[in-house]
Design a protein around this motif. Structure first.
Motif, mmCIF file in Angstrom:
data_model
loop_
_atom_site.group_PDB
_atom_site.id
_atom_site.type_symbol
_atom_site.label_atom_id
_atom_site.label_comp_id
_atom_site.label_asym_id
_atom_site.label_seq_id
_atom_site.Cartn_x
_atom_site.Cartn_y
_atom_site.Cartn_z
ATOM 1 N N GLN A 13 -48.232 -68.593 -27.847
ATOM 2 C CA GLN A 13 -48.784 -69.871 -28.680
ATOM 3 C C GLN A 13 -49.305 -70.729 -27.619
ATOM 4 N N TYR A 14 -50.112 -71.631 -28.474
ATOM 5 C CA TYR A 14 -51.028 -72.764 -27.932
ATOM 6 C C TYR A 14 -50.523 -73.733 -28.937
ATOM 7 N N LYS A 15 -50.895 -75.033 -28.553
ATOM 8 C CA LYS A 15 -50.856 -76.140 -29.185
ATOM 9 C C LYS A 15 -52.244 -76.950 -29.250
ATOM 10 N N CYS A 16 -52.793 -77.302 -30.072
ATOM 11 C CA CYS A 16 -54.116 -77.979 -29.874
ATOM 12 C C CYS A 16 -53.870 -79.565 -30.497
ATOM 13 N N PHE A 17 -53.914 -80.487 -29.558
ATOM 14 C CA PHE A 17 -53.428 -81.738 -29.878
ATOM 15 C C PHE A 17 -54.666 -82.806 -29.840
ATOM 16 N N PHE A 18 -54.614 -83.681 -30.861
ATOM 17 C CA PHE A 18 -55.615 -84.709 -31.039
ATOM 18 C C PHE A 18 -55.104 -86.139 -30.844
ATOM 19 N N GLN A 19 -55.530 -86.969 -30.228
ATOM 20 C CA GLN A 19 -55.005 -88.462 -29.807
ATOM 21 C C GLN A 19 -56.136 -89.534 -30.069
ATOM 22 N N SER A 20 -55.818 -90.283 -31.039
ATOM 23 C CA SER A 20 -56.817 -91.483 -30.905
ATOM 24 C C SER A 20 -56.124 -92.927 -31.125
#
Length: 153
Positions: free
Chosen positions: A130-137
């Motif tokens: 598993q991988y997590k792809c994380f976006f933060q603004s």
């Protein structure tokens, strides 16, 4: 009996507590709005990869918006287990796990539409999982889970 109300002045007790309560409600409301500004979506099936080959891990934002000024992070089981980090408009390799050094590339051709992919080269058996792809603004953030299946082990 009904007339025996406890002797305290309800006005002061209520009004002193109220501003704090109102502020708390406003803060919660702002955070609720902030976390719902976008969603992050990954592929709906595992990504097949072969030892020695490469894997491309795509993620995109809904609604479409530019991710150029966001923090984008691909990580494994923990937030600090960084596979690739993009922040401040460029790739950041300082926190990257040693086993991914020199093997990752963020594909940014469509980043202004909120579409990015992470390419991992020279796939190893340990890249499976598993991988997590994380976006933060700002205060808003969302992530998606991706699964890589390495064949030919």
């Amino acid at each position: 009996m009904m007339g025996n109300v406890p002797s305290f002045s309800p006005g002061t007790a209520v009004s002193s507590a109220l501003p704090g309560y109102v502020a708390l409600c406003l803060t919660l409301q702002v955070h609720r709005l902030a976390s719902a500004q976008f969603t992050v979506t990954g592929p709906d099936r595992p990504i097949a990869a072969f030892v020695g080959g490469e894997a491309v891990l795509p993620c995109h934002l809904s609604p479409r918006m530019s991710a150029e000024n966001m923090e984008l992070r691909w990580f494994r089981s923990q937030f600090s287990a960084v596979v690739h980090l993009y922040r401040g408009g460029r790739d950041q390799y300082g926190q990257q796990m040693p086993e991914y050094r020199g093997r990752t590339e963020l594909l940014k051709d469509d980043i202004t539409n909120g579409i990015v992919s992470l390419r991992i080269r020279n796939i190893r058996p340990s890249d499976d999982g598993q991988y997590k792809c994380f976006f933060q603004s700002g205060v808003s953030y969302e992530d998606a889970i991706l699964e890589v299946q390495v064949a030919g082990q």
